[in-house]
Design an enzyme around this catalytic site. Structure first.
Site, PDB file in Angstrom:
ATOM      1  N   LYS A  47       2.157   4.419  11.544  1.00 46.60           N
ATOM      2  CA  LYS A  47       2.865   5.691  11.680  1.00 46.60           C
ATOM      3  C   LYS A  47       4.327   5.349  11.970  1.00 46.60           C
ATOM      4  O   LYS A  47       4.807   5.408  13.104  1.00 46.60           O
ATOM      5  CB  LYS A  47       2.222   6.490  12.824  1.00 46.60           C
TER       6      LYS A  47
HETATM    7  N1  PPE Z   1      -1.423  12.079   8.231  1.00 47.27           N
HETATM    8  C1  PPE Z   1      -0.107  12.012   8.526  1.00 47.27           C
HETATM    9  C2  PPE Z   1       0.827  11.532   7.496  1.00 47.27           C
HETATM   10  C3  PPE Z   1       0.336  12.438   9.775  1.00 47.27           C
HETATM   11  O1  PPE Z   1       1.635  12.378  10.054  1.00 47.27           O
HETATM   12  C4  PPE Z   1      -0.591  12.913  10.720  1.00 47.27           C
HETATM   13  C5  PPE Z   1      -0.128  13.393  12.052  1.00 47.27           C
HETATM   14  C6  PPE Z   1      -1.949  12.947  10.371  1.00 47.27           C
HETATM   15  C7  PPE Z   1      -2.329  12.512   9.117  1.00 47.27           C
HETATM   16  C8  PPE Z   1      -3.012  13.409  11.325  1.00 47.27           C
HETATM   17  O2  PPE Z   1      -3.201  12.481  12.359  1.00 47.27           O
HETATM   18  P1  PPE Z   1      -3.662  12.924  13.805  1.00 47.27           P
HETATM   19  O3  PPE Z   1      -2.535  13.658  14.426  1.00 47.27           O
HETATM   20  O4  PPE Z   1      -3.957  11.645  14.487  1.00 47.27           O
HETATM   21  O5  PPE Z   1      -4.857  13.767  13.637  1.00 47.27           O
HETATM   22  N2  PPE Z   1       1.165  13.986  12.055  1.00 47.27           N
HETATM   23  C9  PPE Z   1       1.905  14.107  13.275  1.00 47.27           C
HETATM   24  C10 PPE Z   1       3.362  14.394  13.020  1.00 47.27           C
HETATM   25  C11 PPE Z   1       3.725  15.781  12.676  1.00 47.27           C
HETATM   26  C12 PPE Z   1       5.214  15.999  12.714  1.00 47.27           C
HETATM   27  O6  PPE Z   1       5.660  16.941  12.111  1.00 47.27           O
HETATM   28  O7  PPE Z   1       5.934  15.260  13.383  1.00 47.27           O
HETATM   29  C13 PPE Z   1       1.267  15.113  14.217  1.00 47.27           C
HETATM   30  O8  PPE Z   1       0.438  15.914  13.801  1.00 47.27           O
HETATM   31  O9  PPE Z   1       1.591  15.062  15.397  1.00 47.27           O
END
Ligand code: PPE
Length: 306
Positions: free
Chosen positions: A159
């Protein structure tokens, strides 16, 4: 989305006033994008604020850092405690939490190894990321003409700050085209994920979500959906999906920390329709679990007051 200020931000072990949490304009990550972050939510429960699955989020931060050669000068336990302290001192009943490890000021050039690694943790109130209406009735998606990262160009398992340029391009395209959110395909043409959420398709009562090999982040909300789906007796698997699988889905939904669990109404103007029973059932349990109302998932609620 505008940020509402909170009182304090944790920076390298100190709680500093919100307005003083600044960095130098020559901060390495600002120029080259190599940093890692997390998005976490804390929810109000009967026992005070609880951070949802905090430890797995911090563990993922360290995995992201390892992939990108960032040596975080703290332990997982240090940052778990620091997040709890930050949530506690800001006294917000429910909030979003953003830890970031970034390469600081003092070095320029593309070798990140000599850079100092700084860590900050901020928190602020954040409403429904794709809107309350989205959570209730679903969002309209388009498949982006931008592809998800090739894993040998940008490792999707990390990330990483700079990774999100790709998400931003897809988001801009979707918003300018009148959609709520974008879905990205992998370079091989498989469905990957959304700009900041994982994605699920329901067909004949069975749930399928794309694997990490299709470029999806290993989502922690996605993992919560896996557990809840299993406990509800739904068939659940990781598997490759094609865009036509989205068009013909009985139901589809997305998950992420910021977005939470959101039904998908349509993809590229092919109607999926009102949220279906599988989506609804998972949503309901998820929202009870984050608020500490599901004893079977109590370990997911990491309370900030011991
Ligand atoms: N894919 C991506 C690309 C992603 O950024 C997130 C979280 C997820 C899947 C889901 O992961 P999880 O949060 O562990 O369930 N995205 C983060 C960033 C959002 C933002 O705008 O900044 C979030 O949801 O916090």
């Amino acid at each position: 989305m505008p940020i509402d200020k909170a009182a304090k931000i944790w920076m390298n072990g100190e709680l500093v006033d919100w307005d003083d949490a600044n960095v130098h304009v020559l901060t390495h990550t600002l120029h080259y994008g190599n940093g890692v972050f997390e998005g976490i939510r804390a929810y109000e429960t009967d026992r005070g604020a609880a951070v949802f699955r905090l430890t797995p989020h911090i563990e993922r931060l360290f995995r992201s850092a390892k992939i990108l050669c960032i040596d975080i000068p703290y332990t997982v336990d240090d940052l778990v405690d620091a997040v709890k302290e930050t949530v506690r001192v800001n006294d917000l009943p429910s909030c979003y939490v953003r830890p970031i490890a970034y390469l600081g000021y003092g070095e320029m050039g593309l070798n990140p190894l000599p850079c100092a690694v700084d860590v900050a943790i901020a928190t602020w109130p954040w409403d429904a990321y794709l809107g309350d209406e989205g959570i209730r009735n679903g969002v309209r998606m388009m498949i982006s003409s931008w592809q998800r990262h090739d894993p040998n160009a940008m490792p999707p398992a990390a990330k990483g700050c700079g990774h999100y340029i790709n998400s931003q391009m897809a988001k801009v395209q979707a918003v300018r085209s009148g959609y709520d959110e974008a879905i990205l395909l992998s370079p091989q043409g498989h469905v990957s994920e959304c700009t900041g959420e994982n994605l699920f398709v329901v067909r004949d009562g069975s749930i399928t979500t794309p694997p990490t090999s299709a470029g999806a982040l290993e989502g922690i909300t996605q993992d919560s959906v896996r557990v809840i789906a299993g406990d509800l007796g739904f068939d659940y698997q990781e598997g490759n999906l094609l865009r036509s699988d989205l068009y013909t889905a009985d139901e589809a939904f997305l998950s992420g920390t910021a977005a939470e669990v959101v039904p998908i109404r349509s993809v590229d103007d092919r109607e999926i329709g009102d949220p279906g029973p599988v989506t609804r059932a998972i949503q309901e349990v998820f929202f009870e679990a984050v608020r500490g109302n599901r004893p079977e998932y109590a370990e997911w609620n990491e309370h900030v007051d011991a």
